[in-house]
Design a protein around this motif. Structure first.
Motif, PDB file in Angstrom:
ATOM      1  N   ASP A 283      -8.150  34.087  44.812  1.00 14.57           N
ATOM      2  CA  ASP A 283      -7.020  35.010  44.757  1.00 14.57           C
ATOM      3  C   ASP A 283      -5.749  34.297  45.216  1.00 14.57           C
ATOM      4  O   ASP A 283      -5.234  34.542  46.309  1.00 14.57           O
ATOM      5  N   ASN A 287      -3.373  39.290  45.513  1.00 11.40           N
ATOM      6  CA  ASN A 287      -3.230  40.674  45.058  1.00 11.40           C
ATOM      7  C   ASN A 287      -4.561  41.421  45.022  1.00 11.40           C
ATOM      8  O   ASN A 287      -4.640  42.532  44.487  1.00 11.40           O
ATOM      9  N   GLN A 289      -7.398  40.353  43.529  1.00  6.48           N
ATOM     10  CA  GLN A 289      -8.194  40.032  42.345  1.00  6.48           C
ATOM     11  C   GLN A 289      -8.360  38.519  42.252  1.00  6.48           C
ATOM     12  O   GLN A 289      -7.535  37.754  42.768  1.00  6.48           O
ATOM     13  N   VAL A 290      -9.415  38.085  41.571  1.00  5.62           N
ATOM     14  CA  VAL A 290      -9.751  36.663  41.492  1.00  5.62           C
ATOM     15  C   VAL A 290      -9.079  36.038  40.276  1.00  5.62           C
ATOM     16  O   VAL A 290      -9.317  36.449  39.135  1.00  5.62           O
ATOM     17  N   ASP A 291      -8.239  35.042  40.517  1.00  7.75           N
ATOM     18  CA  ASP A 291      -7.565  34.296  39.460  1.00  7.75           C
ATOM     19  C   ASP A 291      -8.373  33.050  39.092  1.00  7.75           C
ATOM     20  O   ASP A 291      -9.249  32.612  39.848  1.00  7.75           O
ATOM     21  N   ALA A 305      -3.861  34.396  35.974  1.00 13.17           N
ATOM     22  CA  ALA A 305      -3.831  35.419  37.013  1.00 13.17           C
ATOM     23  C   ALA A 305      -4.164  36.782  36.427  1.00 13.17           C
ATOM     24  O   ALA A 305      -3.922  37.055  35.248  1.00 13.17           O
ATOM     25  N   ASP A 307      -4.402  41.202  37.445  1.00 11.51           N
ATOM     26  CA  ASP A 307      -4.131  42.330  38.334  1.00 11.51           C
ATOM     27  C   ASP A 307      -5.258  43.352  38.327  1.00 11.51           C
ATOM     28  O   ASP A 307      -5.253  44.271  39.148  1.00 11.51           O
ATOM     29  N   ASP A 437     -14.763  39.829  52.074  1.00  5.00           N
ATOM     30  CA  ASP A 437     -13.349  40.165  52.273  1.00  5.00           C
ATOM     31  C   ASP A 437     -13.035  39.984  53.750  1.00  5.00           C
ATOM     32  O   ASP A 437     -13.646  40.652  54.606  1.00  5.00           O
ATOM     33  N   LEU A 451     -10.137  36.803  49.854  1.00  2.00           N
ATOM     34  CA  LEU A 451     -11.352  37.014  49.072  1.00  2.00           C
ATOM     35  C   LEU A 451     -12.158  35.729  49.032  1.00  2.00           C
ATOM     36  O   LEU A 451     -11.632  34.665  48.716  1.00  2.00           O
TER      37      LEU A 451
END
Length: 612
Positions: A283, A287, A289-291, A305, A307, A437, A451
């Motif tokens: 992340d 935000n 979420q996993v990029d 990336a 969302d 987390d 994350l």
């Protein structure tokens, strides 16, 4: 002011020059809160020169490294490949971050063209095994026999015949049956070899079956790496494939795991067509979420990336992480322990390595020169882990024609971190696929969440530590940690801890294993005695199994919880007639003894009735 070039190549004999430059970099760090990385490989006992893995031609584009705990003693050991003569090397960590060469006693062979390495406990016996791809040679599986000795298990595991242009690979439980399956990337088409990507289902008995075509994941691209990671964080591992020489017909591939079946996500924005080499996930934009990050040629790396974990868009320019170098291994991690995400990427000769730090917003800032990290050689493979247990992440980098680089991190002193060992269940003893987390700061504007995931197969053709690391800034503990284990036979366990302390490795047990410090499958009188000792000894790593309520303290409430688990033999949360029936079935034998006298008798019945 003296300029510290990013591609300065310091000969091994120039110790004084190294010391001067390290001192200067330390001063720069003190001014800018930049983590300083110092190459201490030789000083710490790691001498291994990589000669194989040349770019292009008949070479395999780098050779894999691993930084994992192979002897279960709590520190990270090293596996290295690619030396002249092909000897796979093993360096044992002595507990303080120095290493002893144990290659001669390891059982690991000298074989040509080792290309990549991944670690995972494929047979569920509690230690990490090694799988090595090779370039146009037969891949090899090495079973960990204990005592840092490995045996060739390729044939017995039914993994023979993998002789294509092997690259990165990954372990993960794609079908939720509790054991680790294996994905292998092949750079299909290299030197006319047309072997496609492979995928092996673990049969649960020490053998594998090849099912890539059946799953629809036998990609024919020039695949350099593949990830088995839970990209949408729903409890199962998805598959992402990084394809070199990408075209509209052979771009990167995203296969979402839906109920144990891989569904190709061709139009979600992640399937870009570039010269994609290394790939990692995290992340980076914080935000939640996993990029996905893919290294590329000098036209620029790609940050994909998201969302919502459903669609992806390129944001590398916005976040300042595109770069201008042909890159290979990359990792997203918290380099300076300030509770946000940073990024390191290694590069070809003539171009810099990149250490992009989050210094309070976007774009990220490249601090490789200030941090003293990088070399002038072709740098390919990369692994991370805390080799000296000082709370920050160190890096092991493989560059061609020189000794391995072991970059020891000196993160800003005021920042701390938490380190977690996620305890697995069944055959997945290392909890591969578990999501973590780590929440820091007070709820509201100052709160941050890191994350994390336990991963088998990280960066480019390499393996990083399976411990979970997260910076927490100047705090002394993480406010809250949530762990979600992967689905196993239709069940997904979850646990929440509060006030998780910095300063030592905290084991995190799933609810089903709480109270069982000895790991023998049940809570027994020895566990109860150990819990009693923890009441006065305080919260430590060995006491974490008894932290029933997850507040990172051992109190009388935890003791009562362990006492209940001692007599709750069917684990339904209460004591009743079914437990009496189970106890009576072991009458006169020791295995269900709850009083500690070595046998099941009337005293055990009395003890159980007292808890009815």
């Amino acid at each position: 002011m003296l300029a510290f070039g990013r591609n300065v190549n310091i000969p091994d004999g120039c110790v004084l020059f190294q010391a001067v430059m390290a001192s200067w970099a330390l001063s720069a760090s003190a001014m800018g809160d930049v983590p300083v990385f110092t190459d201490e490989a030789v000083a710490r006992g790691v001498q291994y020169v990589v000669t194989d893995g040349i770019f292009g031609g008949s070479g395999q584009y780098g050779c894999g490294v691993a930084l994992v705990d192979l002897d279960n003693d709590g520190d990270e050991d090293i596996i290295a490949t690619g030396a002249a003569g092909g000897q796979i090397a093993l360096f044992r960590n002595n507990g303080s971050g120095s290493f002893e060469d144990r290659t001669a006693f390891s059982g690991l062979p000298a074989v040509a063209k080792v290309s990549g390495v991944v670690a995972g406990d494929y047979d569920g016996d509690g230690d990490l095994d090694l799988f090595c791809t090779r370039w146009l040679q037969s891949a090899m599986l090495f079973r960990n026999e204990g005592g840092l000795f490995f045996a060739n298990a390729t044939a017995s595991a039914h993994l023979t015949g993998i002789s294509g242009p092997g690259a990165g690979s990954a372990f993960g439980d794609f079908d939720g049956d509790g054991d680790l399956d294996l994905a292998i990337a092949m750079r299909t088409g290299s030197l006319q070899n047309q072997m496609r990507n492979r995928f092996y289902r673990n049969n649960g008995n020490g053998t594998f079956s090849e099912i890539a075509a059946m799953l629809g994941v036998d990609d024919a691209g020039a695949s350099f790496h593949c990830m088995l990671q839970d990209l949408d964080r729903d409890g199962d591992c998805d598959l992402y494939v990084s394809n070199d020489k990408g075209t509209a017909a052979l771009p990167n591939r995203y296969f979402r795991n839906i109920g144990g079946a891989f569904v190709s996500e061709d139009s979600n924005g992640s399937c870009i067509a570039i010269d994609s080499m290394g790939v990692c996930a995290g992340d980076l934009d914080m935000n939640g979420q996993v990029d996905i990050y893919c290294t590329n040629i000098a036209t620029g790396h790609a940050l994909l990336a998201t969302d919502d974990a459903l669609t992806y868009a390129r944001r590398d320019a916005e976040l300042g992480v595109r770069g201008e170098a042909t890159g290979w291994g990359a990792l997203i991690f918290d380099a300076d322990n300030d509770a946000d995400e940073d990024l390191f990427a290694c590069s070809m000769a003539g171009a810099p390595e990149y250490l992009w730090l989050n210094e309070g917003g976007f774009p990220l800032v490249d601090r490789a020169a200030d941090g003293g990290i990088g070399d002038a050689e072709d740098s390919y493979c990369l692994a991370s882990g805390d080799i000296d247990s000082d709370g920050d992440v160190d890096l092991l980098m493989q560059s061609r024609t020189v000794n391995l680089r072991l970059y020891v991190n000196a993160a800003p002193a005021r920042n701390r971190s938490v380190t977690l060992r996620i305890v697995g269940t069944g055959m997945n003893r290392f909890a591969v696929g578990a999501l973590v987390d780590i929440e820091t700061g007070e709820p509201g504007e100052g709160a941050r969440t890191l994350l994390r995931e336990v991963i088998a197969g990280s960066a480019y053709k390499s393996q990083s530590s399976m411990l979970i690391h997260g910076g927490i800034g100047d705090a002394s503990s993480a406010r809250r940690v949530t762990v979600r284990w992967p689905w196993r036979n239709g069940v997904r366990e979850e646990r929440v801890l509060t006030d998780v302390p910095a300063g030592f490795v905290v084991p995190v047990y799933p609810p089903s294993l709480l109270g069982d410090q000895l790991g023998d499958g049940r809570v027994d009188p020895n566990d109860m005695a150990a819990c009693e000792a923890c009441l006065v000894g305080g919260f430590t790593g060995p006491c974490a199994a008894f932290d029933i309520d997850g507040d990172c303290r051992i109190t009388d409430a935890d003791r009562r919880g362990v006492a209940l688990r001692l007599v709750d033999l069917n684990r339904d949360g209460s004591v009743g007639a079914p437990d009496i029936t189970i106890l009576l079935s072991a009458w006169g034998r020791p295995e269900l003894d709850i009083t500690g006298d070595g046998t099941v008798d009337g005293a055990d019945i009395v003890r159980m009735l007292a808890s009815w």
